[in-house]
Structures are given as structure tokens and as C-alpha cells.
Design a protein around this motif. Structure first.
Motif, short mmCIF file in Angstrom:
data_model
loop_
_atom_site.label_atom_id
_atom_site.label_comp_id
_atom_site.label_asym_id
_atom_site.label_seq_id
_atom_site.Cartn_x
_atom_site.Cartn_y
_atom_site.Cartn_z
N THR A 153 0.83 -1.21 0.00
CA THR A 153 0.00 0.00 0.00
C THR A 153 0.86 1.25 0.00
OG1 THR A 153 -1.74 -1.16 1.19
CG2 THR A 153 -1.85 1.23 1.20
N VAL A 154 0.50 2.20 -0.86
CA VAL A 154 1.20 3.48 -0.96
C VAL A 154 0.24 4.56 -0.47
CG1 VAL A 154 2.28 5.13 -2.52
CG2 VAL A 154 2.57 2.68 -2.90
N TYR A 155 0.78 5.47 0.35
CA TYR A 155 -0.03 6.55 0.93
C TYR A 155 0.43 7.90 0.42
CZ TYR A 155 -1.75 3.04 4.14
OH TYR A 155 -2.35 1.93 4.67
N GLY A 156 -0.47 8.87 0.49
CA GLY A 156 -0.19 10.25 0.10
C GLY A 156 0.26 11.07 1.29
N PRO A 157 0.39 12.38 1.10
CA PRO A 157 0.94 13.26 2.14
C PRO A 157 0.11 13.34 3.42
CG PRO A 157 0.13 14.54 0.29
CD PRO A 157 0.07 13.11 -0.12
N GLU A 158 -1.17 13.08 3.32
CA GLU A 158 -2.04 13.12 4.51
C GLU A 158 -2.37 11.71 5.01
OE1 GLU A 158 -2.77 16.03 5.90
OE2 GLU A 158 -1.62 16.99 4.30
N ARG A 159 -1.55 10.74 4.64
CA ARG A 159 -1.73 9.32 5.01
C ARG A 159 -2.98 8.71 4.38
NH1 ARG A 159 1.22 5.36 6.36
NH2 ARG A 159 0.18 4.41 8.09
N GLU A 160 -3.43 9.30 3.27
CA GLU A 160 -4.56 8.73 2.55
C GLU A 160 -4.02 7.66 1.60
OE1 GLU A 160 -3.16 12.09 -0.12
OE2 GLU A 160 -3.17 11.62 2.00
N LYS A 161 -4.77 6.57 1.46
CA LYS A 161 -4.35 5.50 0.57
C LYS A 161 -4.44 5.99 -0.87
CE LYS A 161 -5.13 0.82 -0.95
NZ LYS A 161 -5.93 -0.38 -0.87
N ILE A 162 -3.34 5.79 -1.62
CA ILE A 162 -3.29 6.19 -3.02
C ILE A 162 -3.44 4.99 -3.93
CG2 ILE A 162 -1.78 7.07 -4.81
CD1 ILE A 162 -0.72 9.07 -2.88
N GLY A 163 -2.73 3.93 -3.63
CA GLY A 163 -2.74 2.75 -4.49
C GLY A 163 -1.75 1.73 -4.01
N ALA A 173 17.34 4.68 -6.45
CA ALA A 173 15.92 4.68 -6.81
C ALA A 173 15.44 6.12 -6.86
CB ALA A 173 15.13 3.90 -5.78
N ASP A 174 14.77 6.51 -7.97
CA ASP A 174 14.26 7.87 -8.04
C ASP A 174 12.79 7.96 -8.44
OD1 ASP A 174 14.86 7.16 -10.66
OD2 ASP A 174 15.95 8.99 -11.13
N PHE A 175 12.24 6.88 -8.98
CA PHE A 175 10.82 6.82 -9.32
C PHE A 175 10.28 5.43 -8.99
CE2 PHE A 175 12.26 10.21 -12.09
CZ PHE A 175 11.23 11.12 -12.02
N ARG A 234 11.01 11.93 -4.60
CA ARG A 234 11.45 13.13 -3.88
C ARG A 234 10.56 13.34 -2.65
NH1 ARG A 234 11.80 18.12 -7.44
NH2 ARG A 234 13.93 17.47 -7.64
N GLY A 235 11.17 13.37 -1.49
CA GLY A 235 10.44 13.62 -0.26
C GLY A 235 9.66 12.44 0.28
N ALA A 236 9.77 11.28 -0.35
CA ALA A 236 9.04 10.10 0.13
C ALA A 236 9.68 9.57 1.41
CB ALA A 236 9.05 9.01 -0.93
N VAL A 237 8.85 8.99 2.27
CA VAL A 237 9.31 8.39 3.53
C VAL A 237 8.62 7.05 3.73
CG1 VAL A 237 9.80 10.61 4.65
CG2 VAL A 237 7.54 9.59 4.89
N PHE A 238 9.14 6.29 4.67
CA PHE A 238 8.49 5.04 5.05
C PHE A 238 7.82 5.24 6.39
CE2 PHE A 238 11.59 3.53 2.04
CZ PHE A 238 10.81 2.68 1.28
N THR A 239 6.55 4.85 6.46
CA THR A 239 5.78 4.92 7.69
C THR A 239 5.16 3.55 7.92
OG1 THR A 239 5.28 7.24 7.23
CG2 THR A 239 3.93 6.16 8.88
N HIS A 280 5.23 1.17 5.06
CA HIS A 280 4.56 1.58 3.82
C HIS A 280 5.25 2.82 3.26
CE1 HIS A 280 1.07 -1.05 4.28
NE2 HIS A 280 1.11 -0.75 5.56
N LEU A 281 5.22 2.94 1.95
CA LEU A 281 5.76 4.11 1.28
C LEU A 281 4.75 5.25 1.36
CD1 LEU A 281 8.04 5.30 -0.47
CD2 LEU A 281 6.80 4.44 -2.47
N GLN A 282 5.20 6.40 1.84
CA GLN A 282 4.34 7.58 1.88
C GLN A 282 4.96 8.64 0.97
OE1 GLN A 282 3.49 9.15 5.78
NE2 GLN A 282 2.36 10.89 4.94
N LEU A 283 4.20 9.04 -0.04
CA LEU A 283 4.65 10.01 -1.02
C LEU A 283 4.22 11.41 -0.64
CD1 LEU A 283 3.58 7.97 -4.17
CD2 LEU A 283 5.89 8.16 -3.22
N ARG A 284 4.87 12.41 -1.20
CA ARG A 284 4.47 13.79 -0.91
C ARG A 284 3.45 14.31 -1.90
NH1 ARG A 284 9.78 17.05 -0.99
NH2 ARG A 284 8.63 18.08 0.62
N TYR A 285 3.04 13.47 -2.86
CA TYR A 285 2.10 13.88 -3.90
C TYR A 285 0.75 13.20 -3.72
CZ TYR A 285 6.61 15.19 -5.68
OH TYR A 285 7.87 15.72 -5.79
#
Length: 111
Positions: A16-26, A40-42, A60-65, A68-73
């Protein structure tokens, strides 16, 4: 860009990948690495109910929480990204196009 430790974390990441507000993206798809650095860049993220739409996203700006991968977009921003074939090698021109797109939305660039 992120080093090899980040690549290892991506390979072990939960799907599961999450967005900046911890919303599930995909769900996490492929990992794209910069040919010159090996970093790794993309990644691709599969969107939609059945993951039928797979789009490239900058790390860019992604973190693990919690593994899970959390993106800034947001999902909306990802959906509007330039279309690049997620099943082929990323060409320099495509990488440059994606870099410009995501940099324009990056709050740290001042754009």
C-alpha cells in the motif's frame, strides 16, 4: 535521490502506498533507478479499484511509515502526471519531463 539502503527498504515495503495526509493512493509497482547513480528515483503506483492505471511517481520527499511508502504527492497530482510507459526503460527525456512536473508541485522548491 536515495541510496541503496532506500532501495532495499522499497523492495521490502508493504504494497500500500499513501499520500501526504496518510490517505491511501494505491499499490506499489516497479522501482526505477537512475542509470548513472543506481539510486531509486521513481516508482510506479497502481491506481483504481483493480490497479488498472499504473503511473510513475517521483520519490522526492518520500518516507516510510510503518513499512509503507508515503509520497508527498496526492493521488490527483499523480493522475495528472505525464504519461510514461511503466513497462519500459525510462528514457532521459521522459525522466526530465517527470522531474519538471513533480518539481513544479514540490513545496520545497518554491515553485
Amino acid at each position: 535521490m536515495h541510496g541503496h539502503g532506500y532501495l532495499n527498504a522499497l523492495q521490502r515495503a508493504k504494497s500500500t502506498v499513501y499520500g501526504p495526509e496518510r490517505e491511501k493512493i494505491g499499490t506499489l509497482g516497479n522501482i526505477f533507478m537512475d542509470a548513472s547513480t543506481g539510486d531509486a528515483d521513481f516508482v510506479t503506483v497502481r491506481l483504481g479499484l483493480f490497479g488498472t492505471e499504473e503511473l510513475l511517481v517521483s520519490l522526492r520527499g518520500a518516507v516510510f511509515t510503518d513499512g509503507h511508502l508515503q509520497l508527498r504527492y496526492t493521488q490527483e497530482a499523480i493522475r495528472h502526471a505525464p504519461r510514461v510507459d511503466p513497462n519500459s526503460q525510462l528514457r532521459r527525456s521522459e525522466k526530465a519531463l517527470l522531474d519538471r512536473y513533480y518539481a513544479a508541485m514540490d513545496p520545497d522548491t518554491g515553485d
